[in-house]
Design a protein around this motif. Structure first.
Motif, PDB file in Angstrom:
ATOM      1  N   GLU A   1    -100.129 137.988  -5.329  1.00  0.00           N
ATOM      2  CA  GLU A   1     -98.701 138.162  -5.593  1.00  0.00           C
ATOM      3  C   GLU A   1     -98.493 138.896  -6.914  1.00  0.00           C
ATOM      4  O   GLU A   1     -99.320 138.817  -7.838  1.00  0.00           O
TER       5      GLU A   1
ATOM      6  N   SER B   1     -94.111 140.996  -4.528  1.00  0.00           N
ATOM      7  CA  SER B   1     -95.028 141.612  -3.570  1.00  0.00           C
ATOM      8  C   SER B   1     -96.180 140.674  -3.293  1.00  0.00           C
ATOM      9  O   SER B   1     -96.615 139.916  -4.166  1.00  0.00           O
ATOM     10  N   CYS B   2     -96.685 140.733  -2.067  1.00  0.00           N
ATOM     11  CA  CYS B   2     -97.845 139.955  -1.649  1.00  0.00           C
ATOM     12  C   CYS B   2     -98.790 140.938  -0.963  1.00  0.00           C
ATOM     13  O   CYS B   2     -98.543 141.330   0.183  1.00  0.00           O
ATOM     14  N   ALA B   3     -99.826 141.345  -1.681  1.00  0.00           N
ATOM     15  CA  ALA B   3    -100.755 142.341  -1.158  1.00  0.00           C
ATOM     16  C   ALA B   3    -101.937 141.656  -0.492  1.00  0.00           C
ATOM     17  O   ALA B   3    -102.583 140.789  -1.096  1.00  0.00           O
TER      18      ALA B   3
ATOM     19  N   ARG C   1     -92.064 143.614   5.393  1.00  0.00           N
ATOM     20  CA  ARG C   1     -93.485 143.943   5.269  1.00  0.00           C
ATOM     21  C   ARG C   1     -93.698 145.426   5.494  1.00  0.00           C
ATOM     22  O   ARG C   1     -92.931 146.089   6.182  1.00  0.00           O
TER      23      ARG C   1
ATOM     24  N   LYS D   1     -99.334 149.413   4.060  1.00  0.00           N
ATOM     25  CA  LYS D   1     -99.806 149.001   2.729  1.00  0.00           C
ATOM     26  C   LYS D   1    -100.336 147.578   2.731  1.00  0.00           C
ATOM     27  O   LYS D   1    -100.733 147.068   1.679  1.00  0.00           O
TER      28      LYS D   1
ATOM     29  N   THR E   1     -98.772 144.845   2.802  1.00  0.00           N
ATOM     30  CA  THR E   1     -98.005 144.164   1.763  1.00  0.00           C
ATOM     31  C   THR E   1     -96.734 143.560   2.349  1.00  0.00           C
ATOM     32  O   THR E   1     -96.061 144.196   3.161  1.00  0.00           O
TER      33      THR E   1
ATOM     34  N   TYR F   1     -93.071 141.775   1.120  1.00  0.00           N
ATOM     35  CA  TYR F   1     -92.172 141.747  -0.030  1.00  0.00           C
ATOM     36  C   TYR F   1     -91.170 140.612   0.112  1.00  0.00           C
ATOM     37  O   TYR F   1     -90.805 140.206   1.216  1.00  0.00           O
TER      38      TYR F   1
END
Length: 120
Positions: A6, A21-23, A72, A76, A78, A80
């Motif tokens: 995060e 963000s959560c990558a 999402r 990426k 990711t 959000y």
């Protein structure tokens, strides 16, 4: 394995906005859905929002409905969390986690969390 990281937390005044963000990395093909959670000091972990990885269907806790939006970007890897109209009671450590089965019951691969502080 899936790893989630995060970012995007910080200090904001009441009424302001932040985007978290959560990558995801690793076996991202195994992700069914992702959930956002938060934990305020002295309180238990609270569900915030959920999004399916493929179709983008979402649902929210009543406390954030209409103010937070989860989205999402599969390209990426990711997810959000757009947080608007923030309130002091939104102050917490926000974490994302992988929904292991996609049914919103079992979560794993927790990230380390990101601190959100809303001043009044």
């Amino acid at each position: 394995q899936v790893q989630l990281v995060e970012s995007g937390g910080g200090l904001v005044q009441a009424g302001g906005s932040l985007r978290l963000s959560c990558a995801a990395s690793g076996r991202t093909s195994s992700i069914h859905a992702v959930g956002w959670f938060r934990q305020a000091p002295g309180k238990g972990r609270e569900f915030v929002a959920h999004i399916s990885w493929s179709g983008g269907s979402t649902y929210y806790a009543d406390s954030v409905k209409g103010r937070f939006t989860v989205s999402r970007d599969n390209a990426k890897n990711t997810v959000y969390l757009q947080m608007n109209s923030l309130k002091p009671e939104d102050t917490a450590v926000y974490s994302c986690a992988r929904d292991v089965t996609g049914h919103g019951q079992d979560f794993g691969s927790w990230g380390q969390g990101t601190q959100v502080t809303v001043s009044s």
